[in-house]
Design a protein around this motif. Structure first.
Motif, short mmCIF file in Angstrom:
data_model
loop_
_atom_site.label_atom_id
_atom_site.label_comp_id
_atom_site.label_asym_id
_atom_site.label_seq_id
_atom_site.Cartn_x
_atom_site.Cartn_y
_atom_site.Cartn_z
N MET A 1 0.85 -1.17 0.00
CA MET A 1 0.00 0.00 0.00
C MET A 1 0.90 1.23 0.00
SD MET A 1 -2.92 1.14 2.73
CE MET A 1 -4.02 -0.11 2.12
N LEU A 2 0.57 2.15 -0.86
CA LEU A 2 1.36 3.38 -1.00
C LEU A 2 0.49 4.58 -0.67
CD1 LEU A 2 3.89 4.94 -1.92
CD2 LEU A 2 3.03 4.75 -4.26
N VAL A 3 0.98 5.43 0.23
CA VAL A 3 0.28 6.66 0.58
C VAL A 3 1.21 7.82 0.23
CG1 VAL A 3 -0.82 8.00 2.41
CG2 VAL A 3 -0.86 5.49 2.51
N ASP A 4 0.75 8.66 -0.67
CA ASP A 4 1.55 9.82 -1.09
C ASP A 4 0.60 10.90 -1.57
OD1 ASP A 4 3.35 11.66 -2.22
OD2 ASP A 4 4.71 10.06 -2.83
N ASP A 5 0.76 12.10 -1.05
CA ASP A 5 -0.14 13.19 -1.42
C ASP A 5 0.27 13.91 -2.70
OD1 ASP A 5 2.09 14.32 -0.29
OD2 ASP A 5 1.02 15.66 1.06
N GLU A 6 1.38 13.53 -3.27
CA GLU A 6 1.82 14.12 -4.55
C GLU A 6 1.73 13.06 -5.65
OE1 GLU A 6 5.60 16.09 -4.43
OE2 GLU A 6 5.14 17.06 -2.51
N THR A 7 0.85 13.29 -6.61
CA THR A 7 0.56 12.32 -7.65
C THR A 7 1.79 11.93 -8.46
OG1 THR A 7 -1.63 13.33 -7.81
CG2 THR A 7 -1.02 11.82 -9.56
N CYS A 26 -2.81 -0.81 -3.44
CA CYS A 26 -3.69 0.32 -3.15
C CYS A 26 -2.83 1.58 -3.08
CB CYS A 26 -4.41 0.09 -1.83
SG CYS A 26 -5.58 1.38 -1.38
N ARG A 27 -3.33 2.66 -3.67
CA ARG A 27 -2.61 3.94 -3.63
C ARG A 27 -3.55 4.99 -3.07
NH1 ARG A 27 0.47 6.00 -8.97
NH2 ARG A 27 -0.72 7.90 -8.93
N LEU A 28 -3.12 5.65 -2.01
CA LEU A 28 -3.93 6.66 -1.33
C LEU A 28 -3.20 8.00 -1.35
CD1 LEU A 28 -4.72 4.57 1.89
CD2 LEU A 28 -6.17 4.79 -0.14
N THR A 29 -3.98 9.07 -1.24
CA THR A 29 -3.37 10.40 -1.19
C THR A 29 -3.35 10.95 0.23
OG1 THR A 29 -5.50 11.43 -1.69
CG2 THR A 29 -4.02 10.97 -3.55
N THR A 30 -4.00 10.25 1.16
CA THR A 30 -4.05 10.69 2.55
C THR A 30 -4.13 9.47 3.46
OG1 THR A 30 -5.33 11.96 4.18
CG2 THR A 30 -6.57 10.94 2.38
N ILE A 47 3.65 1.94 2.81
CA ILE A 47 4.68 2.93 2.54
C ILE A 47 4.02 4.30 2.50
CG2 ILE A 47 6.40 3.74 0.88
CD1 ILE A 47 6.51 0.78 -0.12
N ILE A 48 4.53 5.21 3.32
CA ILE A 48 3.99 6.56 3.37
C ILE A 48 5.10 7.51 2.98
CG2 ILE A 48 2.91 8.33 4.81
CD1 ILE A 48 1.87 6.02 6.60
N ASP A 49 4.84 8.32 1.96
CA ASP A 49 5.82 9.28 1.45
C ASP A 49 5.23 10.67 1.59
OD1 ASP A 49 8.03 10.38 0.27
OD2 ASP A 49 7.62 9.62 -1.74
N MET A 50 5.72 11.45 2.58
CA MET A 50 5.20 12.79 2.86
C MET A 50 6.35 13.69 3.30
SD MET A 50 1.85 11.99 5.13
CE MET A 50 0.29 11.84 4.33
N ASP A 51 6.03 14.96 3.43
CA ASP A 51 7.05 15.89 3.91
C ASP A 51 7.46 15.55 5.33
OD1 ASP A 51 7.08 17.28 1.52
OD2 ASP A 51 5.53 18.67 2.14
N SER A 52 6.47 15.39 6.21
CA SER A 52 6.71 14.97 7.59
C SER A 52 5.39 14.50 8.16
CB SER A 52 7.30 16.10 8.43
OG SER A 52 6.33 17.11 8.63
N THR A 57 -1.72 11.89 10.88
CA THR A 57 -1.01 10.76 10.28
C THR A 57 -0.45 9.85 11.36
OG1 THR A 57 -0.45 12.01 8.29
CG2 THR A 57 0.93 10.10 8.79
N LEU A 58 0.13 10.43 12.40
CA LEU A 58 0.66 9.64 13.51
C LEU A 58 -0.45 8.85 14.19
CD1 LEU A 58 3.08 12.29 15.05
CD2 LEU A 58 3.75 10.18 13.86
N GLU A 59 -1.59 9.48 14.36
CA GLU A 59 -2.73 8.79 14.98
C GLU A 59 -3.21 7.63 14.12
OE1 GLU A 59 -5.65 7.63 17.55
OE2 GLU A 59 -4.05 9.06 17.95
N HIS A 60 -3.32 7.85 12.81
CA HIS A 60 -3.77 6.79 11.90
C HIS A 60 -2.78 5.62 11.88
CE1 HIS A 60 -7.13 9.17 10.66
NE2 HIS A 60 -6.37 10.12 10.14
#
Length: 187
Positions: A1-7, A26-30, A47-52, A57-60
């Protein structure tokens, strides 16, 4: 599963994962519905790819770690704040990588994250088993003490009584001990 807010970045990461032999299921933006998606899709790794990592996000991630544990790899872009790293690890992140995702590092990072996750799960399981055994031991000791007081017998006789009851009823010793405690507390 990939989570990234930048397409664009997500497409690049997915392409690199596929090149390394992984399938993005599965690919998520949030991370907003992360728990739901993990339960539904049952990925091998998140896998989560974000600025920080932000508070949500920590709660999820923490909820996923508690309810449906998976290795979680967090790629942060230039976020070397020790508090964020500690919070992410506490939330269940298996690997926290600063300075984004580098294509040639994907496989080794995922391998390490999976190994670390498995080691942590093994320790968690051992701790749970040890706590259960200790709790069972306390129940048995309490039942023995109550039998000794009620029947005027020594510790060995009380234990033999519990053991005989367990064998006669084909029950676990701790279950018989709980029953004895309930009965003797009423008397």
């Amino acid at each position: 599963m990939l989570v990234d807010d930048e397409t664009e970045r997500a497409a690049m990461v997915e392409q690199e994962l596929q090149a390394q032999g992984y399938t993005v299921v599965c690919r998520l933006t949030t991370t907003a519905a992360l728990r739901h998606h993990v339960e539904r899709v049952q990925p091998d790794i998140v896998i989560i790819d974000m600025d920080s990592p932000d508070r949500d996000t920590l709660e999820h991630m923490s909820v996923v770690n508690q309810q449906n544990p998976r290795p979680i790899v967090f790629f942060a872009d230039k976020d070397d704040n020790p508090d964020n790293i500690r919070a992410a690890i506490k939330a269940g992140v298996s690997a926290y990588i600063v300075d984004g995702l580098k294509p040639n590092r994907v496989k080794p990072i995922l391998d390490v994250a999976i190994a670390r996750f498995e080691a942590f799960q093994s320790l968690r399981s051992e701790l749970l088993q040890t706590r259960t055994e200790l709790d069972d031991r306390k129940v048995i000791e309490k039942a023995k003490g109550m039998l000794m007081k009620h029947q005027g017998c020594d510790e060995e006789q009380a234990f033999r009584t519990l053991r005989k009851l367990a064998m006669d009823r084909s029950q676990k010793l701790v279950d018989v001990a709980r029953s004895v405690i309930k009965v003797l507390e009423v008397l």
